[in-house]
Scaffold this motif. Sequence first.
Motif, short mmCIF file in Angstrom:
data_model
loop_
_atom_site.label_atom_id
_atom_site.label_comp_id
_atom_site.label_asym_id
_atom_site.label_seq_id
_atom_site.Cartn_x
_atom_site.Cartn_y
_atom_site.Cartn_z
N HIS A 1 4.00 -10.07 4.62
CA HIS A 1 3.50 -8.66 4.23
C HIS A 1 4.91 -7.63 4.62
O HIS A 1 5.66 -7.94 5.42
CB HIS A 1 2.00 -7.85 4.88
N TRP A 2 4.79 -6.55 3.82
CA TRP A 2 5.91 -5.39 3.89
C TRP A 2 7.26 -5.99 3.97
O TRP A 2 8.36 -5.88 4.92
CB TRP A 2 5.88 -4.79 5.51
N THR B 1 -6.65 -1.71 4.53
CA THR B 1 -5.48 -0.64 4.61
C THR B 1 -4.21 -1.20 5.20
O THR B 1 -3.43 -0.33 5.39
CB THR B 1 -6.42 0.57 5.12
N THR B 2 -4.23 -2.15 5.75
CA THR B 2 -3.10 -2.59 6.30
C THR B 2 -1.90 -2.82 5.58
O THR B 2 -0.85 -2.91 5.57
CB THR B 2 -3.22 -3.90 7.34
N SER B 3 -2.34 -3.27 4.18
CA SER B 3 -1.21 -3.41 3.26
C SER B 3 -1.74 -3.23 1.71
O SER B 3 -0.69 -3.42 1.06
CB SER B 3 -0.78 -4.75 3.54
N ARG C 1 0.90 -1.21 -0.02
CA ARG C 1 -0.03 -0.16 -0.20
C ARG C 1 0.91 1.29 -0.09
O ARG C 1 1.49 1.74 0.77
CB ARG C 1 -0.85 -0.02 1.25
N LEU C 2 0.84 1.96 -1.24
CA LEU C 2 1.41 3.37 -1.33
C LEU C 2 2.76 3.23 -1.07
O LEU C 2 3.55 4.36 -0.62
CB LEU C 2 0.52 4.47 -0.39
N GLN C 3 3.48 2.17 -1.07
CA GLN C 3 5.07 2.17 -0.89
C GLN C 3 5.48 1.01 -1.70
O GLN C 3 5.74 -0.26 -1.19
CB GLN C 3 5.21 1.62 0.72
N ASN D 1 -10.17 -0.22 6.95
CA ASN D 1 -9.26 -1.20 7.62
C ASN D 1 -10.22 -2.23 7.92
O ASN D 1 -10.53 -2.70 9.06
CB ASN D 1 -8.54 -0.61 8.70
N HIS E 1 -9.62 -5.37 7.79
CA HIS E 1 -8.80 -6.54 8.84
C HIS E 1 -8.97 -6.35 10.21
O HIS E 1 -9.22 -7.22 10.88
CB HIS E 1 -7.11 -6.24 8.18
N TYR F 1 8.02 -2.13 -1.03
CA TYR F 1 7.79 -3.20 -0.24
C TYR F 1 6.94 -3.97 -0.94
O TYR F 1 6.00 -3.65 -1.84
CB TYR F 1 6.98 -2.50 1.06
N THR G 1 -6.98 -8.12 4.01
CA THR G 1 -5.78 -7.34 4.56
C THR G 1 -6.26 -5.77 4.52
O THR G 1 -5.67 -4.84 5.70
CB THR G 1 -4.62 -7.38 4.04
#
Lengths: 274, 612
Positions: free
Chosen positions: B110-111, B432-434, B62-64, B441, B443, B67, B430
């Motif tokens: 994740h991440w 908005t957590t990822s 998400r927005l990154q 959210n 999740h 990752y 998941t």
Amino acid sequence: MNTKKLQSTNSHAKIPLICNTDTVQALILNNSARIVDVRKSEEYLQSHIRSAASLPLSQILEKEPSGIIEILKNLGVTDTLPVVIYDDTFGALAARVAWTLQYVGHSNTSLLEVTYSQWKRMGLETESNNNKFPKVEHAMRINHKIQADASYVDLAKEQENKFLVDSRERLNFLTEHIPNAKNIPYTMLRSDNNILRKPEEIRRLIENRGMSTDSEYITYCGSAGTLSGLAFFALKSAGIKNVKLYSKSFREWKLLGKVKEEFKDANYWDLSAD
Amino acid sequence: MNDNVNSDSKYYNNPLTRPHIKWGKLEEANNFAHKVKLFRQHALSEDDFRRFRLQHGAYGSRLQMGYSMVRIKIPGGEITPEQLEKIASLSEAFSIGSAHVSTRQNIQLHWVQLEDVSEVMRGLAEVGLTTREACGNTVRNVMCSHFAGVCAKEEFDASPYSKAIAQFFLRNPMCQNLPRKFKVNFSCCNEHGLVRIADIGLVPMINENGVKGFRIYLGGGLGAASFLGHLVEPFTPENRLLSTCLATIRLFDRHGNRENMARNRMRYFVHEIGWDIFQRMVFKERSIVEMTMAGSTLESFRVLLEGHQREVFKIQNKHLELPILNTQNTSTNDSFNRWMNTNIVHQKQQGYFTAFVTLGAGDITANQLRVLAASIRELSIERTARNTPQQNFAIRYINGKDVLNFYTRLADAGLTNPGALTIASAVGCTGTTSCNLAITNSHRLAKEIEYKFLELQYDIDEDLRDSTIKISGCPNSCGQHEIATIGFFGGASRIENSMAPTYTMLFSGSTGEQGELGKTIMRVPAKRVIDILRKIIEIYRQEKSGNETLKHWIRRIVNGAGTGNIRGVEDIKRLLSPIAQLDPIDLDPESYRDYGTDIRFSAKTARGECAA
């Protein structure tokens, strides 16, 4: 420091940065090194590696270099006596102590490659004597090359040939970190049985990230420089020559009100089952 | 002593009784590392790299974009203790120290920093797992009901077929560039399994002549527009399984929409052309496949299938029942009883049980994974776990006498929450957590519902037991909200000049062969979802007739066949509306923040990557 001179005038050999259990057992057998246990003193008194001295981490944090030298003298550590340090906290406390000894001028300092629990699991020799050592002399030679303070980090974070390495876990890093820092969590650097992966693996992880091993690296973590102390030794063991520890780490950075990078567009903490 | 079951070595060392397929390849990990370097050096375009990355199971976070979410395929949902332990280590080293069970039997990390993805793949390959074709325009993880092999209603165990199909299509040149993703789900019986919401859904059956085969459904799927799959023919014999699948994928490859990313799943093509026509196309294509397929292809599939056939556990056990409960009146015992009632089911193998491990929205820590792995190794005769689309783990073949031991081991690790098989086990993607597409959210909301429902002891209410709650953070249905008794998908609502996180609530979706899609009821602010659910349950308790469960009552309301005060959807909406009304932001700032954050809500999304 002039290692050539030391080697020529002293019988003690330079030991590897990370010592395996065979090496340490031989050192103990020949009484040719000081083994240092940095767990709490009550844990030390219960049992520890044979011949080890007790030096809890809490005794060296916040101490001036002269105080550290005093401790070394009291532990019977001469300028060249090999020192091998261990803990039971995946190497992080041992690393912080080892870095401190290197900083005040005891370069012949290394980490035991396993924790005390693992040492015991392997059935290696322990005892519960409260070992004391005759006092010796030890000179102070501050090694500024392995230390970074906030103002140094502040400049370094913008410099191309320097990498700022944040050793905290991923979620802490995502939340906030020093601008331009690279996240290499301490959990990435260890293996199943040892406090650190093999040097070639650590090298591969660094190279995967396109980071040159010829650059300067500055490690930091949340508060006391323990996790980043471990990262310091990991990078050194992987053959990176120029590594510094920002020992006061992110806690000081925040207290000084310095600029941080934050990421608030995702609720990543909610993915943790902890 | 029963020598079929209890002589450990025979089963533990028998290659037939444990998975032995190496799905992963080390060279793919090395290749991935190489491609990341090329991409970072701008020697590979962003589009080309994205296609490659998705093909290898790494989805942007998400927005990154630095990752990734690494999606590990668990074909048929079957996973060994060694694999669970490896995932534990990898999650600590490269992810967030927890792993996530998805709704399609994947396990996601994740991440993960993009540069570390190859290291994760390397570790996975060591234990035979792969992320290959877990994302992108490929045949995704092939699912199989976690009850397959132990379900009392099944006609035969579909597990080997699910894995043979997965193996046949993995890295198969014909599925490297489909118009869009392609999903295959196997069930055990007409009740369990998600056969009507997949591109190909299969229910095992034996016909009147004793021939093994399947009822095959085509063209189903959930998403912004959802469709249920259609039955191809009353019975497809086992020897036409491969040709039917091949024909379907070939048709999709040839006719699927490659222009419009929003409408390029096979279900849209089936819908547009009409089922009757598509069905005829399948029959014709299948004839061509069968006439032209090399004998060696069929033979190679037969070999794969044989490789996955497990020795049938011939259970002749003396422990016919679960251990006697209530032997001691301790509070531990109460917890154990509650867990037994909500997390344990009988298998068709008398004396053996399947235990469910309740996870909050599918999340499990590295240490919990290790405890689970050790418990499985010692106490499950088949020595594997299955992950479930309800985002839990099912541990099967536990001897009745070992159930308490199993519980005790898991309890220390916090893995004995009750409610796995009840309304309390809410599903949440998941969000908005990822995920880039998520608006809310979902999740965390699923976790909040689970905590609250367990606190309210809804899990021990028999009337609520067969109901489900599933939540997606956007309309795209990863949380499978359309097959829930009460489903939700995330959105945003403007109230005066402020945005609030909201969910659209659906009623009466269901799974299985007779499954139906949920009907949209109303919008509910995120922070009112739990209140609304409690109100629905309160109304149900007043209005239900006889022994009908919440699930049946809701179906009756949706069909306009209610009695008493609530005759249809409009009646219940009238009662729920006051709870769903929000005051302006200055009077109720809390409702304008989503779960898990203290900042004001705004709907931020980025490009989705489902379609490469």
